[in-house]
Design an enzyme around this catalytic site. Structure first.
Site, mmCIF file in Angstrom:
data_model
loop_
_atom_site.group_PDB
_atom_site.id
_atom_site.type_symbol
_atom_site.label_atom_id
_atom_site.label_comp_id
_atom_site.label_asym_id
_atom_site.label_seq_id
_atom_site.Cartn_x
_atom_site.Cartn_y
_atom_site.Cartn_z
ATOM 1 N N SER A 194 0.821 -1.208 0.000
ATOM 2 C CA SER A 194 0.000 0.000 0.000
ATOM 3 C C SER A 194 0.860 1.264 0.000
ATOM 4 O O SER A 194 2.005 1.269 0.450
ATOM 5 C CB SER A 194 -0.897 0.023 1.239
ATOM 6 O OG SER A 194 -1.721 -1.110 1.277
HETATM 7 N N1 SAH Z 1 -0.280 -5.452 4.106
HETATM 8 C C1 SAH Z 1 0.362 -5.709 2.848
HETATM 9 C C2 SAH Z 1 -0.563 -5.389 1.685
HETATM 10 C C3 SAH Z 1 -0.557 -6.531 0.707
HETATM 11 S S1 SAH Z 1 -1.861 -6.533 -0.494
HETATM 12 C C4 SAH Z 1 1.686 -4.963 2.743
HETATM 13 O O1 SAH Z 1 2.007 -4.178 3.651
HETATM 14 O O2 SAH Z 1 2.436 -5.187 1.788
HETATM 15 C C5 SAH Z 1 -3.065 -7.577 0.285
HETATM 16 C C6 SAH Z 1 -2.668 -8.998 0.538
HETATM 17 O O3 SAH Z 1 -3.834 -9.680 1.027
HETATM 18 C C7 SAH Z 1 -2.212 -9.787 -0.690
HETATM 19 O O4 SAH Z 1 -0.910 -10.268 -0.453
HETATM 20 C C8 SAH Z 1 -3.221 -10.921 -0.791
HETATM 21 O O5 SAH Z 1 -2.654 -12.155 -1.224
HETATM 22 C C9 SAH Z 1 -3.734 -11.031 0.623
HETATM 23 N N2 SAH Z 1 -5.043 -11.669 0.806
HETATM 24 C C10 SAH Z 1 -6.153 -11.555 0.042
HETATM 25 N N3 SAH Z 1 -7.158 -12.293 0.557
HETATM 26 C C11 SAH Z 1 -6.673 -12.891 1.690
HETATM 27 C C12 SAH Z 1 -7.214 -13.776 2.675
HETATM 28 N N4 SAH Z 1 -8.489 -14.214 2.630
HETATM 29 N N5 SAH Z 1 -6.417 -14.174 3.679
HETATM 30 C C13 SAH Z 1 -5.127 -13.759 3.766
HETATM 31 N N6 SAH Z 1 -4.555 -12.928 2.870
HETATM 32 C C14 SAH Z 1 -5.314 -12.485 1.848
#
Ligand code: SAH
Length: 217
Positions: free
Chosen positions: A65
């Site tokens: 993000s």
């Molecule tokens: N907090 C992260 C943002 C990553 S984007 C950072 O600081 O980089 C969001 C992430 O959520 C992705 O990696 C995606 O694979 C994950 N995601 C989506 N659905 C999910 C679920 N049901 N359980 C766990 N992770 C999930």
């Protein structure tokens, strides 16, 4: 005294130019954003852009993000240091790393194995030992470790997953983007006894939350 690197200078500039002018004012949140080396959470080729005012790709179709959004979500939890915080969507690990500087322990769940493996390497390298992580569908939460004082969901689904509401402690706060796939409301959820209050704090666009209580695909 060690010399400041270009990364250190850019990180300070990120705080001064992107966070403070937009209303991030919690001293602890600002301190964590000044401390955590965001460039280590992206690929080498992307490091020069790590402190820019935007999200960046992290592989597997996912993104880290924008710094402002990480700071906003962190600040909204009002952490004091003693909390146990659950994060759904580890991704690069950056949001978990920021949270880990401000609370007792972070529990983070990711559904894509390759991303979690990389994030764990960075946690180890930085010696951020108060982050525990697992591969699972985060929409069902982490029942064994509940309740949580704070919950941060960094992917967006059509509604707030019921298990996460159940696993929020009395007096706890959750930040979660909710809405359609083209844009969402970043909601702050507060639980007091049997009461739940929800308000929108920002308009955002996150990747999909995929799981039993999220999008099916
Ligand atoms: N907090 C992260 C943002 C990553 S984007 C950072 O600081 O980089 C969001 C992430 O959520 C992705 O990696 C995606 O694979 C994950 N995601 C989506 N659905 C999910 C679920 N049901 N359980 C766990 N992770 C999930």
């Amino acid at each position: 005294m060690s010399a400041l690197s270009a990364f250190d200078i850019n990180r300070e500039r990120m705080v001064e130019e992107q966070l403070i002018p937009r209303g991030i004012s919690d001293p602890a949140t600002l301190a964590a954003m000044r401390t955590v080396p965001r460039h280590l959470f992206v690929e080498d080729a992307m490091q020069v852009r790590a402190y820019g005012d935007h999200p960046l790709p992290i592989g597997s179709g996912q993104t880290i993000s924008q710094p402002y959004i990480v700071a906003l979500m962190t600040q909204a939890l009002h952490l004091e240091g003693h909390e146990r915080v659950l994060e759904i969507g580890t991704g690069s690990g950056y949001q978990a790393a920021v949270l880990s500087r401000l609370c007792e322990r972070v529990y983070t769940i990711e559904r894509i194995d390759a991303l979690l493996r990389q994030a764990r390497k960075v946690f180890d390298r930085l010696r951020y030992y108060n982050i525990v992580s697992r591969i699972d569908d985060g929409t069902i939460g982490w029942p064994d470790q509940a309740p949580f004082d704070g919950i941060v969901v960094t992917a967006a689904g059509p509604k707030i997953p019921e298990p996460l509401l159940d696993q929020l402690a009395d007096g706890g706060r959750m930040v979660i983007p909710v809405g359609g796939q083209d844009g969402q409301n970043l909601q702050l959820v507060e639980k007091q006894g049997d009461g739940i209050t929800v308000r929108t704090i920002e308009l955002v666009r996150f990747v999909n939350l995929i799981g039993i209580h999220g999008w099916q695909r």
